[in-house]
Design an enzyme around this catalytic site. Structure first.
Site, PDB file in Angstrom:
ATOM      1  N   ASP A 158     -43.607 -23.257 -19.157  1.00  0.00           N
ATOM      2  CA  ASP A 158     -42.592 -24.116 -18.531  1.00  0.00           C
ATOM      3  C   ASP A 158     -43.047 -24.615 -17.163  1.00  0.00           C
ATOM      4  O   ASP A 158     -43.728 -23.900 -16.426  1.00  0.00           O
ATOM      5  CB  ASP A 158     -41.280 -23.333 -18.397  1.00  0.00           C
ATOM      6  CG  ASP A 158     -40.112 -24.251 -18.040  1.00  0.00           C
ATOM      7  OD1 ASP A 158     -40.155 -25.439 -18.438  1.00  0.00           O
ATOM      8  OD2 ASP A 158     -39.174 -23.791 -17.378  1.00  0.00           O
ATOM      9  N   GLY A 159     -42.645 -25.845 -16.841  1.00  0.00           N
ATOM     10  CA  GLY A 159     -42.889 -26.379 -15.492  1.00  0.00           C
ATOM     11  C   GLY A 159     -43.788 -27.604 -15.457  1.00  0.00           C
ATOM     12  O   GLY A 159     -44.175 -28.050 -14.374  1.00  0.00           O
ATOM     13  N   ASN A 160     -44.079 -28.178 -16.611  1.00  0.00           N
ATOM     14  CA  ASN A 160     -44.945 -29.376 -16.634  1.00  0.00           C
ATOM     15  C   ASN A 160     -44.334 -30.536 -15.850  1.00  0.00           C
ATOM     16  O   ASN A 160     -45.027 -31.224 -15.101  1.00  0.00           O
ATOM     17  CB  ASN A 160     -45.149 -29.866 -18.076  1.00  0.00           C
ATOM     18  CG  ASN A 160     -45.931 -28.891 -18.915  1.00  0.00           C
ATOM     19  OD1 ASN A 160     -46.490 -27.930 -18.390  1.00  0.00           O
ATOM     20  ND2 ASN A 160     -45.980 -29.130 -20.220  1.00  0.00           N
ATOM     21  N   ARG A 209     -42.049 -30.533 -13.434  1.00  0.00           N
ATOM     22  CA  ARG A 209     -42.009 -30.310 -11.982  1.00  0.00           C
ATOM     23  C   ARG A 209     -43.404 -30.398 -11.372  1.00  0.00           C
ATOM     24  O   ARG A 209     -43.572 -30.869 -10.250  1.00  0.00           O
ATOM     25  CB  ARG A 209     -41.345 -28.947 -11.689  1.00  0.00           C
ATOM     26  CG  ARG A 209     -39.827 -29.023 -11.757  1.00  0.00           C
ATOM     27  CD  ARG A 209     -39.199 -27.667 -11.862  1.00  0.00           C
ATOM     28  NE  ARG A 209     -39.383 -27.111 -13.204  1.00  0.00           N
ATOM     29  CZ  ARG A 209     -39.289 -25.818 -13.478  1.00  0.00           C
ATOM     30  NH1 ARG A 209     -39.065 -24.948 -12.509  1.00  0.00           N
ATOM     31  NH2 ARG A 209     -39.448 -25.400 -14.718  1.00  0.00           N
ATOM     32  N   GLU A 229     -33.971 -27.319 -28.784  1.00  0.00           N
ATOM     33  CA  GLU A 229     -33.141 -28.074 -27.826  1.00  0.00           C
ATOM     34  C   GLU A 229     -33.930 -29.209 -27.167  1.00  0.00           C
ATOM     35  O   GLU A 229     -33.325 -30.148 -26.626  1.00  0.00           O
ATOM     36  CB  GLU A 229     -32.592 -27.144 -26.747  1.00  0.00           C
ATOM     37  CG  GLU A 229     -31.499 -26.195 -27.245  1.00  0.00           C
ATOM     38  CD  GLU A 229     -32.004 -25.104 -28.169  1.00  0.00           C
ATOM     39  OE1 GLU A 229     -33.147 -24.630 -27.957  1.00  0.00           O
ATOM     40  OE2 GLU A 229     -31.295 -24.747 -29.118  1.00  0.00           O
ATOM     41  N   ASN A 230     -35.258 -29.128 -27.190  1.00  0.00           N
ATOM     42  CA  ASN A 230     -36.052 -30.201 -26.567  1.00  0.00           C
ATOM     43  C   ASN A 230     -35.897 -31.532 -27.311  1.00  0.00           C
ATOM     44  O   ASN A 230     -36.219 -32.592 -26.760  1.00  0.00           O
ATOM     45  CB  ASN A 230     -37.537 -29.815 -26.472  1.00  0.00           C
ATOM     46  CG  ASN A 230     -37.828 -28.725 -25.454  1.00  0.00           C
ATOM     47  OD1 ASN A 230     -38.778 -27.963 -25.594  1.00  0.00           O
ATOM     48  ND2 ASN A 230     -37.017 -28.637 -24.405  1.00  0.00           N
ATOM     49  N   ARG A 250     -35.151 -16.925 -17.871  1.00  0.00           N
ATOM     50  CA  ARG A 250     -34.353 -16.939 -19.101  1.00  0.00           C
ATOM     51  C   ARG A 250     -35.267 -17.088 -20.310  1.00  0.00           C
ATOM     52  O   ARG A 250     -36.432 -17.440 -20.181  1.00  0.00           O
ATOM     53  CB  ARG A 250     -33.281 -18.027 -19.069  1.00  0.00           C
ATOM     54  CG  ARG A 250     -33.812 -19.418 -18.803  1.00  0.00           C
ATOM     55  CD  ARG A 250     -32.671 -20.463 -18.782  1.00  0.00           C
ATOM     56  NE  ARG A 250     -33.179 -21.770 -18.385  1.00  0.00           N
ATOM     57  CZ  ARG A 250     -32.866 -22.396 -17.245  1.00  0.00           C
ATOM     58  NH1 ARG A 250     -32.023 -21.847 -16.394  1.00  0.00           N
ATOM     59  NH2 ARG A 250     -33.382 -23.581 -16.966  1.00  0.00           N
ATOM     60  N   ILE A 251     -34.672 -16.838 -21.473  1.00  0.00           N
ATOM     61  CA  ILE A 251     -35.431 -16.822 -22.729  1.00  0.00           C
ATOM     62  C   ILE A 251     -35.405 -18.194 -23.402  1.00  0.00           C
ATOM     63  O   ILE A 251     -36.255 -18.505 -24.227  1.00  0.00           O
ATOM     64  CB  ILE A 251     -34.833 -15.752 -23.688  1.00  0.00           C
ATOM     65  CG1 ILE A 251     -34.767 -14.363 -23.020  1.00  0.00           C
ATOM     66  CG2 ILE A 251     -35.592 -15.672 -24.999  1.00  0.00           C
ATOM     67  CD1 ILE A 251     -36.077 -13.681 -22.802  1.00  0.00           C
ATOM     68  N   SER A 252     -34.381 -19.018 -23.070  1.00  0.00           N
ATOM     69  CA  SER A 252     -34.257 -20.370 -23.623  1.00  0.00           C
ATOM     70  C   SER A 252     -34.454 -20.429 -25.139  1.00  0.00           C
ATOM     71  O   SER A 252     -35.184 -21.278 -25.652  1.00  0.00           O
ATOM     72  CB  SER A 252     -35.234 -21.326 -22.913  1.00  0.00           C
ATOM     73  OG  SER A 252     -34.913 -21.450 -21.552  1.00  0.00           O
TER      74      SER A 252
END
Ligand code: IPE
Ligand code: IPE
Ligand code: MG
Length: 263
Positions: free
Chosen positions: A23-25, A27, A70-71, A197-199
């Site tokens: 995660d974080g691409n 940002r 969810e993406n 979080r686990i998302s």
């Protein structure tokens, strides 16, 4: 990839199975005034480097969360870009992965992906099916709830046909019907990007996984960051709900006495 270090048994120094939320691409790109797409491209490079670093470290199974159920709700152009990027990365990396003895599996609800990509996915799985140096699972269109539901549906169908009786559905049987049912559960989970979080990643499978969260944005996650996470893991005391024998409690003490002593 260098020769693999002999892997430790599960619960030993090196996690046998590592699961990662990359995660974080977005940002990462924002911080550089670049479009989010640039972050996703950099993210693919980081994923490639991670596979190599995991091979070097002796991780036997790596599961990467690439695209969640969810993406799909992201803006259309971002979804289209991610699907396109995924297809291109698969095409570009497949030979190298195969040459390195990596067995690929894609887990998730693939029905919404274009036919061409689904075809490429099954070809990649077929091509690498006999490889045994390392397993690489890519979770795409994946959701932990979807996985539990598809397992429940499959088991219910077997009950309907009489192959299985409802009473036979125990924890082992249920786990076996999940997408990663034939693999050991993750020993270590890493999420980059700062969220704790686990998302909707591997909900069932993470029950006793060690959870490691770091603020590093995914494109910056490198071999040094992995080494830090692996050191943290090696220092964990995994109890799985059990307790060590407490020698200060004599074998003849009964429960009431022990409770009284600590009152
Ligand atoms: C992870 O990076 C990649 C995917 C979810 C596909 P993000 O795109 O979630 O990046 P941030 O969290 O917005 O920075
Ligand atoms: C989780 O990241 C999914 C992937 C990395 C593929 P998200 O960016 O989608 O998760 P949230 O929205 O922060 O929970
Ligand atoms: Mg994100």
């Amino acid at each position: 990839m260098r020769d693999m270090v002999e892997p430790a048994a599960s619960g030993g120094e090196v996690p046998a199975h590592l699961a990662v939320i990359m995660d974080g691409n977005g940002r990462w790109a924002n911080a550089r005034s670049l479009p989010r797409q640039a972050g996703h491209r950099a993210g693919v490079k980081a994923a490639r480097n991670l596979v190599e670093a995991c091979g070097d470290a002796g991780v036997r199974t790596l599961t990467l969360f690439a695209f969640s159920s969810e993406n799909w709700d992201r803006p259309r152009h971002e979804v289209a870009f991610l699907i396109e990027l995924f297809g291109r990365a698969l095409e570009r990396e497949l030979k190298r992965l195969h040459d390195n003895g990596i067995r690929l599996r894609f887990v998730g609800d693939l029905d919404r992906f274009p036919d061409g990509l689904r075809h490429r996915i099954s070809e990649a799985e077929r091509l690498t099916a006999e490889n045994d140096r390392m397993r690489l699972n890519i979770a795409v269109g994946y959701g932990g709830r979807w996985d539990i539901l598809q397992a429940a549906r499959r088991l219910a169908a077997s009950v309907e046909t009489g192959e299985l009786s409802a009473a036979d559905i125990d924890s082992e049987c249920f786990a076996g019907a999940l997408s990663l049912g034939d693999m050991p559960e993750p020993d270590l989970f890493i999420r980059t990007g700062g969220e704790r979080r686990i998302s909707n990643f591997l909900l069932w499978n993470l029950a006793y996984t060690e959870l490691y969260f770091c603020d590093t944005l995914w494109p910056d996650f490198d071999a040094t960051e992995l080494a830090t996470a692996l050191r943290w893991y090696a220092g964990r005391d995994r109890r799985f709900g059990r307790a060590e024998d407490d020698e200060s409690v004599g074998a003849t003490d009964d429960v009431d006495q022990v409770a009284g002593r600590h009152a």
